[in-house]
Design an enzyme around this catalytic site. Structure first.
Site, mmCIF file in Angstrom:
data_model
loop_
_atom_site.group_PDB
_atom_site.id
_atom_site.type_symbol
_atom_site.label_atom_id
_atom_site.label_comp_id
_atom_site.label_asym_id
_atom_site.label_seq_id
_atom_site.Cartn_x
_atom_site.Cartn_y
_atom_site.Cartn_z
ATOM 1 N N ILE A 62 7.956 -40.769 3.848
ATOM 2 C CA ILE A 62 7.895 -41.097 2.120
ATOM 3 C C ILE A 62 9.128 -41.595 1.691
ATOM 4 N N ALA A 84 4.551 -33.132 1.637
ATOM 5 C CA ALA A 84 5.655 -33.265 2.432
ATOM 6 C C ALA A 84 6.992 -33.103 2.022
ATOM 7 N N SER A 87 11.454 -28.107 4.168
ATOM 8 C CA SER A 87 10.987 -26.566 3.553
ATOM 9 C C SER A 87 11.956 -25.480 3.931
ATOM 10 N N THR A 132 7.153 -24.612 -5.011
ATOM 11 C CA THR A 132 7.515 -23.153 -4.744
ATOM 12 C C THR A 132 7.935 -22.230 -5.862
ATOM 13 N N ASP A 133 7.706 -21.116 -5.607
ATOM 14 C CA ASP A 133 8.406 -20.084 -6.489
ATOM 15 C C ASP A 133 9.952 -20.130 -6.613
ATOM 16 N N GLU A 134 10.661 -20.714 -5.577
ATOM 17 C CA GLU A 134 12.014 -20.638 -5.400
ATOM 18 C C GLU A 134 12.769 -21.362 -6.529
ATOM 19 N N TYR A 157 17.738 -26.099 -1.004
ATOM 20 C CA TYR A 157 16.132 -26.510 -0.703
ATOM 21 C C TYR A 157 15.544 -26.113 -2.219
ATOM 22 N N SER A 158 15.879 -25.216 -2.800
ATOM 23 C CA SER A 158 15.306 -24.915 -4.057
ATOM 24 C C SER A 158 15.610 -25.809 -5.271
ATOM 25 N N ALA A 159 16.964 -26.297 -5.198
ATOM 26 C CA ALA A 159 17.461 -27.256 -6.125
ATOM 27 C C ALA A 159 16.515 -28.262 -5.829
ATOM 28 N N LYS A 161 13.545 -28.969 -4.571
ATOM 29 C CA LYS A 161 12.189 -28.690 -5.098
ATOM 30 C C LYS A 161 12.095 -28.637 -6.614
ATOM 31 N N ASN A 187 4.425 -18.119 2.184
ATOM 32 C CA ASN A 187 3.358 -18.123 2.964
ATOM 33 C C ASN A 187 3.392 -17.788 4.452
ATOM 34 N N ASN A 256 11.911 -6.892 3.128
ATOM 35 C CA ASN A 256 12.099 -7.623 4.341
ATOM 36 C C ASN A 256 11.951 -6.421 5.461
ATOM 37 N N PRO A 289 23.869 -17.175 2.766
ATOM 38 C CA PRO A 289 24.847 -17.526 1.670
ATOM 39 C C PRO A 289 23.752 -17.858 0.243
HETATM 40 P P1 NAD Z 1 6.525 -27.691 6.720
HETATM 41 O O1 NAD Z 1 7.924 -27.679 6.867
HETATM 42 O O2 NAD Z 1 5.818 -26.911 7.733
HETATM 43 O O3 NAD Z 1 5.737 -28.983 6.762
HETATM 44 C C1 NAD Z 1 6.354 -30.001 6.102
HETATM 45 C C2 NAD Z 1 5.552 -31.291 6.836
HETATM 46 O O4 NAD Z 1 6.134 -32.579 5.866
HETATM 47 C C3 NAD Z 1 5.991 -31.622 8.183
HETATM 48 O O5 NAD Z 1 4.557 -32.138 8.713
HETATM 49 C C4 NAD Z 1 7.060 -32.869 7.980
HETATM 50 O O6 NAD Z 1 6.493 -33.822 9.394
HETATM 51 C C5 NAD Z 1 6.331 -33.612 7.017
HETATM 52 N N1 NAD Z 1 7.463 -34.265 6.404
HETATM 53 C C6 NAD Z 1 8.897 -33.979 6.236
HETATM 54 N N2 NAD Z 1 9.510 -34.954 5.856
HETATM 55 C C7 NAD Z 1 8.751 -36.115 5.701
HETATM 56 C C8 NAD Z 1 9.016 -37.238 5.086
HETATM 57 N N3 NAD Z 1 10.313 -37.887 4.671
HETATM 58 N N4 NAD Z 1 7.863 -38.217 5.306
HETATM 59 C C9 NAD Z 1 6.651 -37.921 5.569
HETATM 60 N N5 NAD Z 1 6.444 -36.614 6.056
HETATM 61 C C10 NAD Z 1 7.489 -35.676 6.155
HETATM 62 O O7 NAD Z 1 6.233 -27.207 5.290
HETATM 63 P P2 NAD Z 1 5.352 -26.096 4.865
HETATM 64 O O8 NAD Z 1 6.002 -24.782 4.809
HETATM 65 O O9 NAD Z 1 4.018 -26.610 5.242
HETATM 66 O O10 NAD Z 1 5.372 -26.398 3.082
HETATM 67 C C11 NAD Z 1 4.734 -27.419 2.765
HETATM 68 C C12 NAD Z 1 5.043 -27.623 1.240
HETATM 69 O O11 NAD Z 1 4.706 -26.405 0.532
HETATM 70 C C13 NAD Z 1 6.384 -27.978 0.830
HETATM 71 O O12 NAD Z 1 6.440 -28.910 -0.304
HETATM 72 C C14 NAD Z 1 6.887 -26.669 0.583
HETATM 73 O O13 NAD Z 1 8.144 -26.832 -0.282
HETATM 74 C C15 NAD Z 1 5.868 -26.028 -0.002
HETATM 75 N N6 NAD Z 1 5.905 -24.444 -0.169
HETATM 76 C C16 NAD Z 1 5.897 -23.862 1.148
HETATM 77 C C17 NAD Z 1 5.649 -22.405 0.869
HETATM 78 C C18 NAD Z 1 6.062 -21.668 2.259
HETATM 79 O O14 NAD Z 1 6.117 -20.498 2.097
HETATM 80 N N7 NAD Z 1 6.090 -22.197 3.555
HETATM 81 C C19 NAD Z 1 5.685 -21.853 -0.214
HETATM 82 C C20 NAD Z 1 5.502 -22.609 -1.264
HETATM 83 C C21 NAD Z 1 5.587 -23.846 -1.276
HETATM 84 O O1 DAU Z 2 9.214 -18.713 -1.583
HETATM 85 C C1 DAU Z 2 8.418 -19.642 -1.135
HETATM 86 C C2 DAU Z 2 9.393 -20.185 0.038
HETATM 87 O O2 DAU Z 2 9.346 -19.594 0.963
HETATM 88 C C3 DAU Z 2 8.931 -21.586 0.349
HETATM 89 O O3 DAU Z 2 9.268 -22.445 -0.662
HETATM 90 C C4 DAU Z 2 9.823 -22.065 1.579
HETATM 91 O O4 DAU Z 2 9.530 -23.251 2.071
HETATM 92 C C5 DAU Z 2 9.704 -21.163 2.788
HETATM 93 O O5 DAU Z 2 10.596 -21.390 3.723
HETATM 94 C C6 DAU Z 2 9.953 -19.516 2.101
HETATM 95 O O6 DAU Z 2 11.374 -19.445 1.870
HETATM 96 P P1 DAU Z 2 12.394 -17.919 2.222
HETATM 97 O O7 DAU Z 2 13.731 -18.470 2.396
HETATM 98 O O8 DAU Z 2 11.802 -16.852 1.190
HETATM 99 O O9 DAU Z 2 11.616 -17.748 3.787
HETATM 100 P P2 DAU Z 2 12.021 -17.152 5.092
HETATM 101 O O10 DAU Z 2 11.003 -16.823 6.081
HETATM 102 O O11 DAU Z 2 13.218 -18.246 5.592
HETATM 103 O O12 DAU Z 2 12.756 -15.828 4.800
HETATM 104 C C7 DAU Z 2 12.080 -14.879 4.329
HETATM 105 C C8 DAU Z 2 13.028 -13.615 4.099
HETATM 106 O O13 DAU Z 2 13.650 -13.366 5.373
HETATM 107 C C9 DAU Z 2 14.517 -13.949 3.338
HETATM 108 O O14 DAU Z 2 14.701 -13.041 2.464
HETATM 109 C C10 DAU Z 2 15.380 -14.316 4.495
HETATM 110 C C11 DAU Z 2 14.858 -13.308 5.506
HETATM 111 N N1 DAU Z 2 15.316 -13.622 7.043
HETATM 112 C C12 DAU Z 2 14.734 -14.903 7.152
HETATM 113 C C13 DAU Z 2 15.023 -15.336 8.485
HETATM 114 C C14 DAU Z 2 14.605 -16.719 9.224
HETATM 115 C C15 DAU Z 2 15.832 -12.885 7.688
HETATM 116 O O15 DAU Z 2 16.377 -11.621 7.437
HETATM 117 N N2 DAU Z 2 16.191 -13.337 9.209
HETATM 118 C C16 DAU Z 2 15.864 -14.596 9.607
HETATM 119 O O16 DAU Z 2 16.290 -14.917 10.770
#
Ligand code: NAD
Ligand code: DAU
Length: 351
Positions: A62, A84, A87, A132-134, A157-159, A161, A187, A256, A289
């Site tokens: 993109i 995309a 994340s 995202t809710d972040e 990341y959240s900044a 988004k 998710n 957690n 951090p």
């Molecule tokens: P993910 O990291 O699993 O997948 C991201 C996808 O985007 C990958 O397939 C990657 O190849 C593609 N991508 C990355 N950079 C790209 C680029 N420059 N051009 C084209 N494609 C590119 O992410 P996810 O967890 O499936 O999250 C998807 C979306 O949902 C994100 O926007 C994320 O912020 C949002 N979201 C995620 C969660 C969560 O808990 N995972 C929650 C809320 C919102």
């Molecule tokens: O809230 C939505 C967001 O949730 C999405 O926008 C993000 O893409 C997704 O990555 C997720 O962010 P978090 O930072 O909440 O998810 P993560 O799985 O990295 O961490 C979940 C919680 O677990 C968080 O409090 C940090 C903690 N953690 C995570 C990892 C990877 C640990 O304690 N140990 C770990 O090794």
């Protein structure tokens, strides 16, 4: 006119579930999955959909506006569902600029191309931005994020988004690009890359590796099964009002440590290990951090206005998820070879 929907990030975790749902549910639509196939993108996630007549894949970044413009023209794109992104919060702490490029500049590229391509009849189109809710920052012990909570992102990341959400809204106001945004909670489910808490810990429990809990494990997240998020995206895309935001979540908060203990218990049963065996793997390590203390979504708007609610309980969803990872060891070993080992070393060896 039948829709030709560009789904960006469709080879990733959530994107692949959205692509599958749309390909199967809407045979009259053309679904164009655009993905750069970064470390997080994996076409193995869509093996069951790749031969469907209404499914098309375009490998593109993109950040490359010319390529994206050509894809818009080639497929006469009518709508965008934009997932995309970079994340993972921990990776954003290691290399923030990657997040600025993909999440902000990549989104603005898509907005520019959509607005220019659709300029003759903007109201017939829709740009759906998945967020995202972040973006709302962190909560204390009480309260919930609503659609009008102020933005206060704490990680790169959240900044990034939050910034992309602002650009989408600004394009709606300035250029009248019809948009909708949804902000979802954490998710979990099949196909999630094992850098995130649940799949990382499932993989480590299978291999009897330590379970690295950040800080004291007191942080709280609000978990939603990925297929329910995909169902919500379907509803918001079709029924959501232009220029509105919808929060998506299942009122399902877990500290957690409570979640990790539940996971250990369920996996000890499934792996026929003795009760308490996997608890021994829990290791407390240096905190992330800027670690947000608590996220919790008030999803009453989407419940009431669009009639969506989750279809599975957390225990059911977690059970399906554990089963999926246990049955898909080959998928896990593919994604955890190579670069993953390097990332794991960097992220965990000094803490
Ligand atoms: P993910 O990291 O699993 O997948 C991201 C996808 O985007 C990958 O397939 C990657 O190849 C593609 N991508 C990355 N950079 C790209 C680029 N420059 N051009 C084209 N494609 C590119 O992410 P996810 O967890 O499936 O999250 C998807 C979306 O949902 C994100 O926007 C994320 O912020 C949002 N979201 C995620 C969660 C969560 O808990 N995972 C929650 C809320 C919102
Ligand atoms: O809230 C939505 C967001 O949730 C999405 O926008 C993000 O893409 C997704 O990555 C997720 O962010 P978090 O930072 O909440 O998810 P993560 O799985 O990295 O961490 C979940 C919680 O677990 C968080 O409090 C940090 C903690 N953690 C995570 C990892 C990877 C640990 O304690 N140990 C770990 O090794």
């Amino acid at each position: 006119m039948s829709k030709k929907i560009l789904i960006t990030g469709g080879a990733g975790f959530i994107g692949s579930h959205v692509v599958r749902l749309f390909v199967n549910k809407y045979p009259d639509y053309r679904i164009i999955n655009l993905d750069a196939l970064t470390y997080a993108g994996n076409l193995e996630n869509l093996k069951d959909a790749e031969n469907a007549p209404n499914y098309f894949f375009e490998k593109a970044d993109i950040l490359k506006a010319d390529e994206i413009k050509n894809i818009f023209e080639k497929h006469s794109i009518t709508d965008v569902i934009h997932l995309a992104a970079e994340s993972h919060v921990d990776r954003s702490i290691l290399s923030p600029l990657d997040f600025i490029y993909t999440n902000i500049i990549g989104t603005v590229n898509l907005l520019n191309i959509a607005k220019d391509s659709w300029k003759e009849n903007l109201p017939d189109h829709r740009f759906y931005h998945i967020s995202t809710d972040e973006v709302y920052g962190t909560l204390g012990e009480a309260g919930l994020f609503t659609e009008i909570s102020p933005y206060a992102p704490n990680s790169p990341y959240s900044a990034s988004k939050a910034s992309s959400d602002h650009f989408v809204r600004a394009y709606g106001e300035t250029y009248k690009l019809p948009y909708v945004i949804s902000n979802c909670s954490n998710n979990y489910g099949p196909n999630q890359f094992p850098e995130k808490l649940i799949p990382l810990f499932i993989n480590n429990i299978i291999h009897k590796k330590s379970l690295p809990v950040y800080g004291k494990g007191e942080n709280t997240r609000d978990w939603l099964y990925v297929i329910d998020h995909a169902r919500a995206i379907d509803v918001v895309f079709h029924e959501g009002k232009d220029n509105e935001t919808y929060n998506i979540g299942g009122f399902n908060e877990w500290k957690n440590m409570d979640l990790v203990k539940l996971l250990c218990k369920m996996m000890d049963e499934k792996l026929k290990r003795s009760p308490g065996e996997s608890d021994q793997l829990i290791t407390f390590i240096k905190d992330r951090p800027g670690h947000d203390f608590r996220y919790a979504i008030d999803a009453s708007k989407i419940y009431k206005a669009l009639g969506w609610k989750p279809s599975v309980t957390f225990e059911e969803g977690l059970g399906h998820t554990i089963d999926w990872y246990m049955e898909n060891q080959e998928w896990l070993s593919h994604v955890t070879s190579g670069d993953y080992q390097q990332y794991y070393q960097n992220q965990y060896s000094h803490r």
